[in-house]
Design an enzyme around this catalytic site. Structure first.
Site, mmCIF file in Angstrom:
data_model
loop_
_atom_site.group_PDB
_atom_site.id
_atom_site.type_symbol
_atom_site.label_atom_id
_atom_site.label_comp_id
_atom_site.label_asym_id
_atom_site.label_seq_id
_atom_site.Cartn_x
_atom_site.Cartn_y
_atom_site.Cartn_z
ATOM 1 N N SER B 14 0.835 -1.214 0.000
ATOM 2 C CA SER B 14 0.000 0.000 0.000
ATOM 3 C C SER B 14 0.861 1.252 0.000
ATOM 4 O O SER B 14 0.630 2.177 -0.782
ATOM 5 C CB SER B 14 -0.911 0.014 1.234
ATOM 6 O OG SER B 14 -1.819 -1.052 1.206
ATOM 7 N N ARG B 42 0.428 8.058 5.933
ATOM 8 C CA ARG B 42 -0.524 7.248 6.691
ATOM 9 C C ARG B 42 -1.925 7.856 6.617
ATOM 10 O O ARG B 42 -2.924 7.142 6.600
ATOM 11 C CB ARG B 42 -0.067 7.029 8.140
ATOM 12 C CG ARG B 42 -0.904 5.964 8.890
ATOM 13 C CD ARG B 42 -0.216 5.381 10.102
ATOM 14 N NE ARG B 42 0.867 4.501 9.759
ATOM 15 C CZ ARG B 42 0.730 3.198 9.449
ATOM 16 N NH1 ARG B 42 -0.456 2.626 9.456
ATOM 17 N NH2 ARG B 42 1.778 2.475 9.142
ATOM 18 N N HIS B 45 -3.153 6.629 3.400
ATOM 19 C CA HIS B 45 -3.409 5.195 3.549
ATOM 20 C C HIS B 45 -4.781 4.947 4.176
ATOM 21 O O HIS B 45 -5.500 4.010 3.805
ATOM 22 C CB HIS B 45 -2.285 4.606 4.421
ATOM 23 C CG HIS B 45 -2.407 3.138 4.703
ATOM 24 N ND1 HIS B 45 -2.789 2.655 5.936
ATOM 25 C CD2 HIS B 45 -2.183 2.055 3.926
ATOM 26 C CE1 HIS B 45 -2.795 1.327 5.890
ATOM 27 N NE2 HIS B 45 -2.432 0.940 4.696
#
Lengths: 210, 210
Positions: B14, B42, B45
């Site tokens: 990812s 993040r 993400h």
């Protein structure tokens, strides 16, 4: 500092603003019906992301099925404790519905380790063994969604409906494409976007409509 | 169906994809430093939303302050149980840090009713009475963020840092603008976007860097 402190007022005003922005930016946009409008607007309310006007998809009859299921003491299984946290428990209690998340369960950790699968997948296996009508709410794990589809195909899982909105870059979009092709009643978000917060918002929108 | 079932592999892949998309779509984009890169990636993400490249703002020294605070047994106060659910408790335990959410507390409900304020505001009042170093993590309620700023200004609240990412259409953007003007170390998202999932992702990114 001057700001609105009444939660009800904040919510009403928020939905007014969302409606105004849709009218301004997408004057030709048409919601299919009242409940779909409520769900999509609540998705936007939770994310401030108007992409949901285009990417949220609800299969024919899915909402009726979810409502019927919730009125029949269905159990909601979430893939994360975040999604579980965000769903309105007072409303669920009123309906006599239970909600469970097995991802942090010890038995699930054991199955996952033994079978070398994700805990999210093992949680689906555990849920499948339980009695009662089931709604799965998946906001995070594509692997959980794939597992549901596999077990359904193999006749090992009874499921009334799936709220399938995993977010991410590996498998999220693909798993939702598979859900869209299945015969399981669904609410899903096309592409990469989604999330546990979105999953909870969708379930709450349906709950508030009952 | 064929899909990656190894959680570690899913996460690594990812972040690779996120890096590739940034390179392709924003070839001139520069992260200020390694930890800011980790936090913003993040955020992406967790949301699949690349807007965070532009709207996530970290005040000078904020990350050092948060890390120092976490290494000194700070307590994290979240505005929602969703944000609390999403934060990595194993990491917090290792550091000897506690995490609390008072929004569903009975005392908080009482204060909110009496003072005609939101429960999120009353939760800040309750947290302010506690001893120890404090980090506030606000993913939902602009009123909580305003309350923190007010109490800090009045000298009634000691706070090390604020992760301030409330989402929404009424007060969210404005409350974050006020946080940006304050002298509290912050991580915030400009504009309407944010959320409990985002708040948790930001805290986790910092925790994973320690």
């Amino acid at each position: 500092m001057n700001y609105i402190k009444n939660p009800r007022e904040i919510e009403v005003k928020s939905f007014e603003i969302i409606g105004e922005i849709i009218k301004e930016t997408r004057p030709n946009y048409k919601f299919k019906n009242d409940i779909e409008e409520k769900i999509i607007k609540r998705c936007i309310h939770t994310t401030a992301d108007f992409d949901y006007l285009d990417i949220l998809k609800i299969s024919k009859g899915a909402i009726d099925k979810i409502i019927d299921s919730l009125k029949s003491n269905a159990i909601i299984y979430t893939d994360t404790n975040m999604a579980l946290s965000g769903i309105n428990k007072r409303k669920l209690n009123e309906l006599g519905c239970n909600i469970k998340c097995f991802v942090a369960d010890e038995e699930v950790a054991k199955i996952a380790k033994e079978k070398r699968i994700t805990r999210s997948m093992a949680a689906v296996e555990l849920a499948a063994k339980e009695k009662g009508r089931k709604i799965f709410v998946i906001g995070n794990a594509p692997t959980a969604l794939y597992k549901i589809l596999e077990m359904k195909e193999e006749g090992k899982l009874d499921v009334d409906a799936v709220v399938g909105v995993p977010v991410g870059f590996v498998g999220a979009a693909e798993s939702k494409d598979e859900l869209e092709k299945s015969d399981i009643p669904y609410i899903l978000s096309k592409g990469r976007k989604g999330g546990s917060n979105l999953a909870a918002a969708i379930v709450n929108a349906v709950l508030y409509s009952i």
